[in-house]
Design a protein around this motif. Structure first.
Motif, short mmCIF file in Angstrom:
data_model
loop_
_atom_site.label_atom_id
_atom_site.label_comp_id
_atom_site.label_asym_id
_atom_site.label_seq_id
_atom_site.Cartn_x
_atom_site.Cartn_y
_atom_site.Cartn_z
N SER A 1 -0.54 12.20 -11.88
CA SER A 1 -1.21 11.18 -12.70
C SER A 1 -2.15 10.37 -11.82
O SER A 1 -1.98 10.28 -10.60
N ILE A 2 -3.15 9.77 -12.48
CA ILE A 2 -4.10 8.94 -11.74
C ILE A 2 -3.38 7.76 -11.09
O ILE A 2 -3.71 7.36 -9.97
N LYS A 3 -2.36 7.24 -11.78
CA LYS A 3 -1.58 6.15 -11.20
C LYS A 3 -0.90 6.60 -9.92
O LYS A 3 -0.91 5.88 -8.91
N GLN A 4 -0.33 7.80 -9.93
CA GLN A 4 0.32 8.32 -8.72
C GLN A 4 -0.71 8.59 -7.62
O GLN A 4 -0.45 8.35 -6.44
N ALA A 5 -1.88 9.10 -8.02
CA ALA A 5 -2.93 9.36 -7.03
C ALA A 5 -3.36 8.06 -6.35
O ALA A 5 -3.60 8.03 -5.14
N PHE A 6 -3.43 6.98 -7.14
CA PHE A 6 -3.78 5.67 -6.57
C PHE A 6 -2.66 5.16 -5.67
O PHE A 6 -2.91 4.66 -4.57
N ALA A 7 -1.42 5.31 -6.13
CA ALA A 7 -0.27 4.83 -5.36
C ALA A 7 -0.14 5.57 -4.03
O ALA A 7 0.22 4.98 -3.01
N LEU A 8 -0.45 6.87 -4.02
CA LEU A 8 -0.36 7.67 -2.81
C LEU A 8 -1.67 7.68 -2.03
O LEU A 8 -1.79 8.36 -1.01
N SER A 9 -2.66 6.94 -2.56
CA SER A 9 -3.96 6.76 -1.90
C SER A 9 -4.65 8.10 -1.63
O SER A 9 -5.10 8.37 -0.50
N SER A 10 -4.76 8.92 -2.65
CA SER A 10 -5.41 10.23 -2.51
C SER A 10 -6.93 10.06 -2.49
O SER A 10 -7.54 9.70 -3.50
N ASN A 11 -7.53 10.34 -1.36
CA ASN A 11 -8.99 10.30 -1.24
C ASN A 11 -9.63 11.36 -2.12
O ASN A 11 -10.63 11.12 -2.80
N ALA A 12 -9.04 12.56 -2.08
CA ALA A 12 -9.61 13.69 -2.82
C ALA A 12 -9.63 13.40 -4.32
O ALA A 12 -10.64 13.64 -5.00
N ALA A 13 -8.53 12.88 -4.86
CA ALA A 13 -8.45 12.62 -6.30
C ALA A 13 -9.45 11.54 -6.71
O ALA A 13 -10.13 11.67 -7.73
N MET A 14 -9.54 10.45 -5.94
CA MET A 14 -10.43 9.36 -6.32
C MET A 14 -11.89 9.77 -6.18
O MET A 14 -12.73 9.41 -7.01
N GLY B 1 4.63 4.29 -3.70
CA GLY B 1 3.48 4.75 -2.93
C GLY B 1 3.49 4.35 -1.47
O GLY B 1 4.55 4.19 -0.85
N THR B 2 2.29 4.14 -0.95
CA THR B 2 2.13 3.89 0.48
C THR B 2 2.64 2.53 0.94
O THR B 2 2.70 2.26 2.14
N GLY B 3 3.00 1.66 0.00
CA GLY B 3 3.52 0.34 0.36
C GLY B 3 4.96 0.13 -0.03
O GLY B 3 5.45 -1.00 -0.07
N SER C 1 -0.48 -2.23 -13.18
CA SER C 1 0.61 -1.24 -13.11
C SER C 1 0.40 -0.29 -11.93
O SER C 1 1.36 0.12 -11.27
N CYS C 2 -0.86 0.06 -11.65
CA CYS C 2 -1.15 0.93 -10.50
C CYS C 2 -0.82 0.23 -9.18
O CYS C 2 -0.27 0.85 -8.26
N MET C 3 -1.14 -1.05 -9.09
CA MET C 3 -0.86 -1.80 -7.87
C MET C 3 0.64 -1.97 -7.66
O MET C 3 1.14 -1.96 -6.52
N LYS C 4 1.38 -2.13 -8.75
CA LYS C 4 2.85 -2.20 -8.64
C LYS C 4 3.41 -0.86 -8.16
O LYS C 4 4.35 -0.81 -7.37
N GLU C 5 2.81 0.22 -8.66
CA GLU C 5 3.29 1.55 -8.30
C GLU C 5 3.12 1.82 -6.81
O GLU C 5 3.92 2.54 -6.19
N VAL C 6 2.08 1.24 -6.21
CA VAL C 6 1.87 1.39 -4.77
C VAL C 6 3.09 0.92 -4.00
O VAL C 6 3.53 1.53 -3.03
N VAL C 7 3.68 -0.20 -4.46
CA VAL C 7 4.83 -0.79 -3.77
C VAL C 7 6.14 -0.16 -4.23
O VAL C 7 7.12 -0.16 -3.50
N PHE C 8 6.17 0.37 -5.44
CA PHE C 8 7.38 1.04 -5.93
C PHE C 8 7.59 2.40 -5.27
O PHE C 8 8.65 2.69 -4.72
#
Length: 707
Positions: free
Chosen positions: A355-368, A498-500, A489-496
């Motif tokens: 998901s785009i949310k997961q891609a943001f949380a995992l900081s995927s350069n390729a996806a973005m 993802g990379t944070g 929700s995407c920023m929360k997912e980063v800490v839940f």
């Protein structure tokens, strides 16, 4: 004989005539000088015996919002002696006493040394004998009472030159933000001022208006004021900042601890109040040649390539245009996608469909990059316009001198290429400052309302506010409520997940984004291995109070450079301290607080079960639990509001959080995880050098600071 008499008479007449002509010429010349040059010469004479003297206004003070004095002016004095005006009998009578007085006051020479130097100066009729520089006011008052000097400048010879020194009572704390003021010097016919920071921005308000007086030169070369010629100065007004020095202190110590740990080049931390845009803390620390850190430059205002924290802007653009929903899927294609002649790669390869949310949380350069290119390649100006709507192409307007203009490339520019868009979508090819990034993230925390960051709360005169500064809205809505909710929700997912995720707190919610960017500026090339690690976010997530931006530049080829590794822990340390100490106001108590009457909370920290038993016995309470004495336990209240203790499960192979524990418990816990413990100070654990939640490296040394 008569001929001789005639010759003599003739010579007398000639001489007399010459004398008369010469005298007449003098009278004529004097008249001409009086008529033509008299005014100019009279003015020159007055200048030699009279001159206008400036009476300097007292510079205003700078305060924090809670009333702490951050910067003030103190008088200092340079003292000299004119020995030509001191009577010989007076000098002989009092020189011994004066030498003893000077030695006792300044404590830098013996009385004999002072006496010897003064006798030599008196013999040589020295008119400007240096006595002491940079004297405080109380020393100056004492000096005036000494023998000989008490007779005044005309008979006692004491010459005092006053000057003003600007001081910062808290030293380095917010030094670059408060700024620097030094009296100007004349260069090339112009007054060159040495002023930076708030001292520069509000110089006209702080400096006031100087007065003047006429001075007359009297016998002995002493200048004295002429009565009735004084024009009183108008003292400068005071400036009240938005800074909270409790938060400033916390932010500085948190940032400094990580900079020292990884020997970073510099770092900045910004704490902004979500609803108002007030800057509560602004820390800028640069590494000096000796390895120490100092507030040497305002790094928060310098535009750089932000890296992955800019992905929030890309996501915001896509949501604003209705192209995506964050729950839609995107194929990262293994974390490597080719655009033109370049390949965009993730730092960790292997990501596929997510998901785009997961891609943001995992900081995927390729996806973005793929999303940005997919939806904006046909009309890249549309993407750039979104960036400009967020005011990332202009200065923030913060009331601080020295802010530099950011740079956003547009399709019409010469350096726009086929790969600019996907790289820009991941935070490259665009230059924005940490303050800009903080402003954007603060807008998301504020429900889409973008506030201008500001540092001044009021202008004050004689203790009364004569002008106050209100919050200023830059953009009322940077996106609609649905888009903002998805971004949050995407920023929360980063800490839940993802990379944070390693900075999660059990007491309050954190939302944010990590960022890691290779650096190529100021003579640094990408191949030099210098990185910029960032974490920008807000807390608590339910009712956001503060946005915090942390940006750190690493040393070349550092082993730690990810934003999640070096910047995110600084965010967590700042947020923890603000939350736990209630610096920013009243907070809801954490879940492990002991229940009590009213709003008072007692926070129970993790400790060994034996320590809890000792504590509760001293309180006259009894708690029974089947827990080994050396096991780490946690106190809580059950549904009936009775105290209970349960064993705290520790994650094997992860560094535990020992802050707040006693030395014995902390050492036991850390050594059980295979760490070598180095102890500094006394009391309970205040800080630990290795962040809690990071993987344990067997044999690694961890420094715990007790306070």
């Amino acid at each position: 004989m008569s001929q001789v008499r005639k010759d003599i008479r003739f010579r007398v007449y000639v001489a007399f005539t010459c004398i008369c002509v010469f005298g007449l010429a003098i009278l004529i010349k004097a008249a001409m000088i009086q008529a033509k040059e008299g005014e100019e010469l009279r003015s020159l004479s007055n200048q030699m015996h009279m001159h206008a003297d400036t009476v300097y206004a007292e510079r205003g003070n700078i305060y924090s919002e809670d009333g702490l004095l951050l910067c003030s002016s103190i008088p200092q004095f340079d003292a000299y002696v004119d020995f030509t005006v001191i009577q010989r009998d007076t000098f002989r009578k009092y020189k011994d006493t004066l030498a003893h007085c000077l030695s006792r006051l300044f404590d830098n020479e013996t009385p004999a040394s002072y006496k010897q130097r003064m006798e030599a100066a008196y013999r040589d009729s020295v008119r400007y004998f240096p006595l002491r520089k940079n004297m405080p006011y109380y020393d100056y008052q004492t000096l005036r009472s000494f023998p000989i000097f008490c007779k005044g400048s005309r008979k006692g010879g004491l010459i005092v030159e006053p000057k003003i020194k600007r001081i910062n009572p808290y030293g380095m704390l917010a030094y670059r933000t408060i700024g620097l003021w030094r009296p100007g010097i004349w260069k090339d016919g112009k007054l060159q001022k040495n002023v930076i920071g708030l001292e520069a921005t509000y110089d006209s308000i702080l400096s006031g208006v100087n007065g003047s007086r006429m001075m007359e030169k009297e016998t002995g070369g002493v200048w004295v004021p002429i009565d009735g010629t004084e024009v009183d100065p108008q003292n400068g007004r005071d400036v009240v900042t938005t800074l909270d020095f409790g938060i400033q202190d916390v932010a500085e110590h948190a940032l400094k601890s990580v900079l020292e740990q990884y020997e970073c080049l510099y770092g900045t931390a910004i704490v902004m109040e979500v609803q108002t845009g007030k800057i509560r803390a602004l820390v800028n620390l640069g590494r000096q040649k000796d390895g120490s850190y100092w507030e040497d430059f305002n790094y928060a205002m310098i535009p750089t390539e932000p890296g992955s924290t800019f992905k929030l802007v890309t996501l915001l653009s896509l949501l604003n245009d209705g192209y995506i929903n964050v729950n839609d899927n995107v194929n990262a294609e293994g974390g490597a996608i080719r655009f033109g002649n370049r390949t965009m790669r993730d730092s960790h390869l292997g990501l596929g469909v997510l998901s785009i949310k997961q891609a943001f949380a995992l900081s995927s350069n390729a996806a973005m990059a793929k999303l940005g290119f997919q939806y904006y390649s046909k009309d890249p100006q549309k993407f750039v316009d979104h960036i400009k709507k967020l005011h990332l192409n202009q200065r923030t307007g913060i009331d601080l001198a020295g802010e530099r203009r950011p740079r956003v490339i547009e399709p019409k520019d010469k350096d726009w290429s086929g790969t600019t868009l996907p790289w820009m979508a991941t935070g490259y090819g665009v230059l924005v400052s940490p303050m800009h990034t903080c402003m954007v993230y603060n807008a998301v925390a504020n429900g889409g309302r973008m506030m201008r960051p500001y540092l001044i709360d009021a202008i004050r005169e004689y203790g009364k506010d004569i002008k106050t500064f209100e919050p200023h809205v830059v953009e009322e809505h940077i996106a609609d409520s649905n888009a903002i909710a998805q971004l949050q929700s995407c920023m929360k997912e980063v800490v839940f997940t993802g990379t944070g995720k390693h900075i999660q707190s059990p007491f309050y919610g954190i939302a944010g984004k990590t960022g890691t960017a290779q650096v190529a500026d100021k003579g640094i090339r990408y191949t030099d291995g210098v990185y910029q690690g960032s974490f920008v976010g807000y807390f608590p997530t339910d009712k956001p109070r503060y946005t915090i931006a942390v940006v750190i530049r690493t040393k070349p080829h550092s082993g730690a450079y990810y934003g999640g590794t070096i910047a995110a822990p600084v965010f967590r340390m700042i947020a923890d301290k603000i939350f736990s100490t209630g610096i920013g106001g009243n907070w809801v108590g954490p879940l492990d607080s002991i229940a009590g009457l009213g709003d008072q909370k007692m926070i129970a920290k993790a400790a060994t079960y034996k320590s809890y038993q000792i504590l509760m016995k001293a309180m006259g309470k009894n708690i029974d639990a089947v827990i080994p004495n050396r096991a780490i336990a946690q106190m809580f209240t059950d549904s009936a509001k009775k105290l209970a203790v349960q064993k705290k499960e520790l994650v094997s192979g992860m560094v535990p959080d020992v802050k707040g524990m006693g030395l014995k418990d902390a050492v036991y816990l850390l050594e059980n995880q295979g760490l070598r413990v180095q102890v500094e100070g006394n009391g309970v654990v205040q800080t630990q050098s290795v962040t809690a939640g990071t993987p344990v490296v067997k044999g690694q040394t961890i420094v715990i600071q007790l306070s």
